[in-house]
Design a protein around this motif. Structure first.
Motif, PDB file in Angstrom:
ATOM      1  N   GLU A   1       0.823  -1.211   0.000  1.00 42.53           N
ATOM      2  CA  GLU A   1       0.000   0.000   0.000  1.00 42.53           C
ATOM      3  C   GLU A   1       0.855   1.258   0.000  1.00 42.53           C
ATOM      4  N   PHE A   2       1.835   1.316   0.896  1.00 44.33           N
ATOM      5  CA  PHE A   2       2.627   2.537   0.998  1.00 44.33           C
ATOM      6  C   PHE A   2       3.612   2.669  -0.159  1.00 44.33           C
ATOM      7  N   HIS A   3       4.009   1.543  -0.741  1.00 45.36           N
ATOM      8  CA  HIS A   3       4.853   1.643  -1.932  1.00 45.36           C
ATOM      9  C   HIS A   3       4.060   2.247  -3.089  1.00 45.36           C
ATOM     10  N   ARG A   4       2.825   1.816  -3.263  1.00 43.06           N
ATOM     11  CA  ARG A   4       1.983   2.406  -4.314  1.00 43.06           C
ATOM     12  C   ARG A   4       1.784   3.910  -4.067  1.00 43.06           C
ATOM     13  N   ARG A   5       1.522   4.276  -2.818  1.00 47.28           N
ATOM     14  CA  ARG A   5       1.305   5.692  -2.488  1.00 47.28           C
ATOM     15  C   ARG A   5       2.535   6.531  -2.846  1.00 47.28           C
ATOM     16  N   ASN A   6       3.702   6.057  -2.462  1.00 46.76           N
ATOM     17  CA  ASN A   6       4.927   6.789  -2.749  1.00 46.76           C
ATOM     18  C   ASN A   6       5.238   6.806  -4.241  1.00 46.76           C
ATOM     19  N   ALA A   7       4.925   5.704  -4.912  1.00 49.10           N
ATOM     20  CA  ALA A   7       5.144   5.661  -6.356  1.00 49.10           C
ATOM     21  C   ALA A   7       4.334   6.742  -7.058  1.00 49.10           C
ATOM     22  N   ILE A   8       3.071   6.846  -6.715  1.00 51.40           N
ATOM     23  CA  ILE A   8       2.198   7.820  -7.359  1.00 51.40           C
ATOM     24  C   ILE A   8       2.582   9.242  -6.971  1.00 51.40           C
ATOM     25  N   ALA A   9       2.923   9.437  -5.690  1.00 48.17           N
ATOM     26  CA  ALA A   9       3.170  10.794  -5.187  1.00 48.17           C
ATOM     27  C   ALA A   9       4.445  11.405  -5.745  1.00 48.17           C
ATOM     28  N   TRP A  10       5.517  10.610  -5.898  1.00 47.73           N
ATOM     29  CA  TRP A  10       6.787  11.208  -6.306  1.00 47.73           C
ATOM     30  C   TRP A  10       7.749  10.246  -7.001  1.00 47.73           C
ATOM     31  N   ALA A  11       7.700   8.969  -6.641  1.00 52.25           N
ATOM     32  CA  ALA A  11       8.777   8.076  -7.070  1.00 52.25           C
ATOM     33  C   ALA A  11       8.712   7.726  -8.556  1.00 52.25           C
ATOM     34  N   ASN A  12       7.517   7.557  -9.114  1.00 52.02           N
ATOM     35  CA  ASN A  12       7.424   7.254 -10.544  1.00 52.02           C
ATOM     36  C   ASN A  12       8.068   8.352 -11.384  1.00 52.02           C
ATOM     37  N   ASP A  13       7.786   9.591 -11.039  1.00 55.20           N
ATOM     38  CA  ASP A  13       8.366  10.714 -11.784  1.00 55.20           C
ATOM     39  C   ASP A  13       9.884  10.764 -11.614  1.00 55.20           C
TER      40      ASP A  13
ATOM     41  N   ILE B   1      11.987   8.242 -10.866  1.00 54.93           N
ATOM     42  CA  ILE B   1      12.687   7.089 -11.433  1.00 54.93           C
ATOM     43  C   ILE B   1      12.408   6.956 -12.929  1.00 54.93           C
ATOM     44  N   GLY B   2      11.218   7.373 -13.344  1.00 56.61           N
ATOM     45  CA  GLY B   2      10.878   7.287 -14.754  1.00 56.61           C
ATOM     46  C   GLY B   2      10.250   5.976 -15.163  1.00 56.61           C
ATOM     47  N   GLU B   3       9.617   5.300 -14.223  1.00 58.46           N
ATOM     48  CA  GLU B   3       8.902   4.061 -14.528  1.00 58.46           C
ATOM     49  C   GLU B   3       7.824   3.853 -13.477  1.00 58.46           C
ATOM     50  N   ASP B   4       6.910   2.927 -13.760  1.00 55.55           N
ATOM     51  CA  ASP B   4       5.829   2.643 -12.814  1.00 55.55           C
ATOM     52  C   ASP B   4       6.341   1.679 -11.755  1.00 55.55           C
ATOM     53  N   LEU B   5       6.637   2.204 -10.573  1.00 56.16           N
ATOM     54  CA  LEU B   5       7.243   1.385  -9.529  1.00 56.16           C
ATOM     55  C   LEU B   5       6.249   0.446  -8.861  1.00 56.16           C
ATOM     56  N   ALA B   6       4.959   0.604  -9.135  1.00 59.39           N
ATOM     57  CA  ALA B   6       4.002  -0.381  -8.627  1.00 59.39           C
ATOM     58  C   ALA B   6       4.293  -1.766  -9.180  1.00 59.39           C
ATOM     59  N   ASP B   7       4.970  -1.824 -10.328  1.00 63.86           N
ATOM     60  CA  ASP B   7       5.330  -3.118 -10.916  1.00 63.86           C
ATOM     61  C   ASP B   7       6.355  -3.862 -10.067  1.00 63.86           C
ATOM     62  N   GLN B   8       6.984  -3.177  -9.122  1.00 63.61           N
ATOM     63  CA  GLN B   8       7.947  -3.848  -8.237  1.00 63.61           C
ATOM     64  C   GLN B   8       7.267  -4.754  -7.217  1.00 63.61           C
ATOM     65  N   ILE B   9       5.978  -4.579  -7.003  1.00 67.72           N
ATOM     66  CA  ILE B   9       5.261  -5.349  -5.983  1.00 67.72           C
ATOM     67  C   ILE B   9       5.020  -6.766  -6.492  1.00 67.72           C
ATOM     68  N   ASP B  10       5.487  -7.747  -5.736  1.00 65.59           N
ATOM     69  CA  ASP B  10       5.240  -9.158  -6.028  1.00 65.59           C
ATOM     70  C   ASP B  10       3.991  -9.556  -5.244  1.00 65.59           C
ATOM     71  N   PRO B  11       2.835  -9.707  -5.893  1.00 66.99           N
ATOM     72  CA  PRO B  11       1.572  -9.854  -5.144  1.00 66.99           C
ATOM     73  C   PRO B  11       1.461 -11.137  -4.342  1.00 66.99           C
ATOM     74  N   ASP B  12       2.261 -12.138  -4.660  1.00 65.61           N
ATOM     75  CA  ASP B  12       2.164 -13.422  -3.962  1.00 65.61           C
ATOM     76  C   ASP B  12       3.291 -13.636  -2.960  1.00 65.61           C
ATOM     77  N   PHE B  13       4.093 -12.601  -2.719  1.00 63.28           N
ATOM     78  CA  PHE B  13       5.250 -12.747  -1.845  1.00 63.28           C
ATOM     79  C   PHE B  13       4.912 -12.261  -0.440  1.00 63.28           C
ATOM     80  N   VAL B  14       5.073 -13.124   0.543  1.00 68.23           N
ATOM     81  CA  VAL B  14       4.906 -12.791   1.952  1.00 68.23           C
ATOM     82  C   VAL B  14       6.214 -13.101   2.654  1.00 68.23           C
ATOM     83  N   LEU B  15       6.808 -12.093   3.259  1.00 60.50           N
ATOM     84  CA  LEU B  15       8.158 -12.208   3.798  1.00 60.50           C
ATOM     85  C   LEU B  15       8.311 -13.395   4.747  1.00 60.50           C
ATOM     86  N   GLY B  16       7.350 -13.576   5.634  1.00 60.47           N
ATOM     87  CA  GLY B  16       7.474 -14.625   6.641  1.00 60.47           C
ATOM     88  C   GLY B  16       7.472 -16.030   6.095  1.00 60.47           C
TER      89      GLY B  16
END
Length: 320
Positions: free
Chosen positions: A284-296, A298-313
């Motif tokens: 959630e917070f990665h998407r928020r930061n991507a939209i707010a400032w990070a995409n611009d 870095i120059g790419e859609d950083l939401a693509d960095q999220i692995d939806p099936d990955f749980v650290l534990g």
């Protein structure tokens, strides 16, 4: 457990973070322990007994190497330079444990007063007017996002003062948050501000009273924070000596304050470890930061960095 000490500037959170770290380091079971100074004032090393002129490597000075290591061969991350403070781990990422070993800890972790310590790094002269301290604290968020801690293992983080941790998702990266609160109107105001954000995200906040002189101080805090008051620390000759640079043996700490430390550890041990919520909040917070400032930036859609099936534990075996 990932543990945060937060509170108003001057409330004593650094002192109590150091006390808990020393208490854990001296415990008979010698649990794996890592302390992290994420406060702009960088006093945790001194509170642990380091000389004022001691030099320590800083997380903020090695951010490029940290990103390069943590990225690993995660195919969702185009380059280490494309990693930002909220980038979550995914398949192919390199993960950390509390006690290593790994190249990141080789770079930035040093033992101080019997405690393994990493520091964010001070706000330097060259940063004045041109940089934001949150960029340095981003190294802490990246580390915590990739940190696998198990039962009986502790990461103790001295956080930035006030509500600065809400500038990203850093405040959600902990299993137990201890808000150090003086018995004052200003101390309680910071508690209410913190609680308003934290409870919306399922962050459990324990209030630890500090600089308590008498029963009226305790009564004031009980009236203001209710059941969130976990315990309190009274005025202490041990702490006063520490604040003057005299680090006394831990067994010289007053018995009542020792008992308060035990309650803090017990509360941390009892905290719920919810890796799935941890992953959801990171995304959630990665998407928020991507939209707010990070995409611009870095120059790419950083939401693509999220692995939806990955749980650290679910991946602890990968780093053992």
């Amino acid at each position: 457990m990932k543990i945060a000490f937060v509170g108003k500037g001057g409330s004593g959170k650094t002192t109590l973070a150091a006390l808990l770290a020393r208490h854990l380091a001296a415990a008979p079971d010698r649990p794996p322990l890592l302390a992290i100074d994420a406060d702009i004032n960088q006093h945790l090393a001194a509170a642990l007994g380091a000389a004022d002129d001691a030099t320590r490597p800083a997380l903020g000075d090695h951010l490029a190497q940290i990103k390069d290591y943590l990225r690993g061969d995660n195919p969702r991350i185009s380059s280490a330079a494309a990693m930002v403070k909220t980038t979550p781990p995914g398949r192919g990422s390199r993960l950390l444990t509390i006690d290593g070993p790994n190249p990141v800890y080789d770079l930035v972790v040093r033992e101080v007063g019997g405690v393994r310590l990493a520091v964010t790094g001070p706000f330097a002269e060259q940063d004045l007017g041109v940089a934001c301290y949150h960029g340095k604290v981003g190294a802490v968020e990246l580390l915590l996002n990739h940190l696998l801690d198990g039962p009986g293992e502790y990461a103790v983080v001295d956080m930035t003062a006030g509500a600065d941790s809400f500038a990203s998702g850093l405040f959600t990266r902990f299993d137990a948050t201890f808000l150090v609160c003086e018995p004052t109107v200003r101390g309680v105001a910071v508690y209410r501000q913190y609680l308003g954000h934290a409870r919306d995200r399922g962050v459990r906040v324990h209030v630890v009273g500090n600089k308590i002189v008498d029963g009226s101080d305790v009564a004031f805090l009980r009236a203001e924070v209710g059941d969130d008051l976990l315990t309190w620390f009274g005025r202490s000759d041990w702490v006063r000596a520490a604040e003057r640079g005299e680090v006394r043996p831990l067994d010289a700490l007053e018995p009542a304050n020792h008992a308060a430390l035990r309650l803090v550890r017990e509360a941390a041990d009892a905290a719920e470890k919810d890796w799935h919520r941890y992953a959801r909040q990171a995304a959630e917070f990665h998407r928020r930061n991507a939209i707010a400032w990070a995409n611009d930036r870095i120059g790419e859609d950083l939401a693509d960095q999220i692995d939806p099936d990955f749980v650290l534990g679910d991946h602890r075996q990968l780093v053992r």
